[in-house]
Design a protein around this motif. Structure first.
Motif, short mmCIF file in Angstrom:
data_model
loop_
_atom_site.label_atom_id
_atom_site.label_comp_id
_atom_site.label_asym_id
_atom_site.label_seq_id
_atom_site.Cartn_x
_atom_site.Cartn_y
_atom_site.Cartn_z
N GLU A 19 31.36 40.96 78.80
CA GLU A 19 31.09 42.40 79.03
C GLU A 19 32.41 43.20 79.07
O GLU A 19 32.54 44.24 78.44
N PHE A 20 33.40 42.67 79.80
CA PHE A 20 34.70 43.36 79.86
C PHE A 20 35.37 43.37 78.48
O PHE A 20 36.03 44.34 78.11
N SER A 54 37.00 50.29 88.56
CA SER A 54 37.30 50.97 87.30
C SER A 54 38.60 51.78 87.40
O SER A 54 39.38 51.82 86.44
N GLY A 92 39.50 56.02 80.05
CA GLY A 92 38.71 54.83 80.41
C GLY A 92 37.75 55.16 81.53
O GLY A 92 36.55 54.92 81.45
N SER A 93 38.29 55.74 82.59
CA SER A 93 37.47 56.14 83.74
C SER A 93 38.18 57.33 84.40
O SER A 93 39.39 57.25 84.66
N TYR A 129 41.36 50.50 84.85
CA TYR A 129 41.80 51.29 83.68
C TYR A 129 43.23 51.82 83.84
O TYR A 129 43.93 52.00 82.85
N GLN A 172 33.98 43.58 75.58
CA GLN A 172 33.40 44.67 74.79
C GLN A 172 33.90 46.03 75.24
O GLN A 172 34.29 46.88 74.45
N LYS A 173 33.86 46.23 76.58
CA LYS A 173 34.27 47.52 77.15
C LYS A 173 35.73 47.84 76.82
O LYS A 173 36.08 48.95 76.46
N LYS A 180 36.43 48.69 73.21
CA LYS A 180 36.05 50.08 72.96
C LYS A 180 37.13 51.04 73.48
O LYS A 180 37.50 52.02 72.85
N TYR A 181 37.66 50.70 74.67
CA TYR A 181 38.70 51.53 75.27
C TYR A 181 39.96 51.55 74.39
O TYR A 181 40.54 52.61 74.14
#
Ligand code: DP6
Length: 332
Positions: free
Chosen positions: A67-68, A108, A138-139, A112, A70-71, A74-75
């Protein structure tokens, strides 16, 4: 191969960021300080590649985390629109938190900001405002994790240098000693994953009946809290900090798609703090993030309250993280 490592803190908002515009710009300014014992340490290895899209793998505590992965990929793609050289490498991202994963503490902001720091070091970008800008993408709250002092993020008529793009530091010379070394106990009343994420909560603010009123309130509360910080007025500080926390959760509840992230234990801790506040000598207050856990704040000169809080936590079988004022993100 290049390798860089950053360590970055979570931060605790006293004036809350709640609701965003385009580009992850906030609808209102927020104010926070860095937390001592809530840190993320992230290393990024960059390996030059020949052609094609870049590959990235993320490891949490040395274990591959899909999951990280993928995230974060994207970032990196988002930041590559600003810094295209990012696309010339493959990456191994290794990250770990000083607080237990899934403890209900938002990682987050620390996550980030540490990542943005690593990207900055890899691509020769050391300007703190740029790193804060990159972290924001990112956040939102991550942009406030770079300073040792209070951080202010979001435009305000009070000061044209406070921007939506990045956070700014607020000079400690303007802060009364009472507020310079804040202590913070985090009551972990529920450590399960939240049923509504912050991002969904921010999105609901667009259709909140209270949106305009909230923006006015936050602007006003920022102005008032800065004056409390300057003159060392605990009572008004407490009123504003608690109003911000209760407003945040009130906004969630009062929406037509309303929801609650608090539980009985949250309110139990808050009632206990209210009891302690009946003795005017006790300088203590609470705040909440977008979750059920309660942050209890008190200045250094009130450290005797710590023992009382710990025994309340023990009696009620609530685990606690002891924190306080930390330092901003750093390269190691
Ligand atoms: C309640 O920064 O987690 O903690 O920008 O969607 O990643 P995204 O949201 P996030 O929101 C934090 C909200 C808050 C208040 C605050 O930290 O100011």
């Amino acid at each position: 191969m290049m390798k860089v490592t950053w360590r970055s803190p979570a931060n605790l908002a006293l004036i809350k960021y709640w609701g965003k515009k385009e580009n992850q710009f906030p609808i209102n300014p927020s104010l926070s300080f860095p937390l001592l014992n809530c840190l993320t340490q992230t290393s990024v290895e960059a390996l030059e590649k020949a052609t094609g899209d870049f590959d990235l793998k993320c490891y949490l505590n040395n274990e591959l985390h899909l999951e990280f992965t993928q995230k974060i990929k994207k970032y990196f793609q988002i930041i590559a629109e600003i810094e295209p050289r990012i696309k010339n490498y493959h990456y191994k991202v290794m990250t770990q938190n000083s607080f237990p994963h899934g403890a209900g503490i938002a990682s987050s902001a620390s996550g980030y900001s540490a990542l943005a720091g690593c990207l900055g070091s890899l691509f020769q970008q050391s300007d703190i405002k740029t790193l804060s800008h990159w972290a924001r993408l990112g956040s939102g709250s991550a942009c406030r994790s770079f300073y040792d002092e209070f951080s202010i993020w979001g435009e305000s008529a009070m000061n044209p240098s406070w921007r939506d793009e990045h956070a700014s530091s607020y000079p400690m010379e303007r802060v009364h000693p009472l507020f310079q070394k804040m202590h913070n106990l985090i009551f972990l009343v529920d450590t399960h994953e939240k049923k509504v994420s912050s991002s969904e909560g921010h999105a609901l603010m667009q259709s909140s009946h209270f949106k305009e009123a909230r923006i006015i309130q936050a602007q006003l509360n920022l102005k008032k809290i800065l004056s409390s910080l300057e003159i060392g007025d605990w009572e008004s500080f407490q009123r504003i900090v608690e109003e911000e926390a209760l407003t945040l959760h009130g906004l969630m509840l009062a929406h037509e798609k309303g929801y609650s992230l608090t539980n009985d234990k949250t309110w139990g801790v808050i009632h206990f703090i209210r009891e302690l506040q009946k003795n005017k000598k006790n300088q203590i207050c609470f705040t909440l993030d977008a979750g059920p856990n309660v942050h209890v704040l008190f200045p250094q000169n009130q450290s005797s309250l710590k023992a009382i809080l710990h025994s309340f936590a023990e009696e009620n079988k609530i685990s606690c993280i002891e924190s306080g004022w930390g330092t901003g993100a750093r390269q190691l």
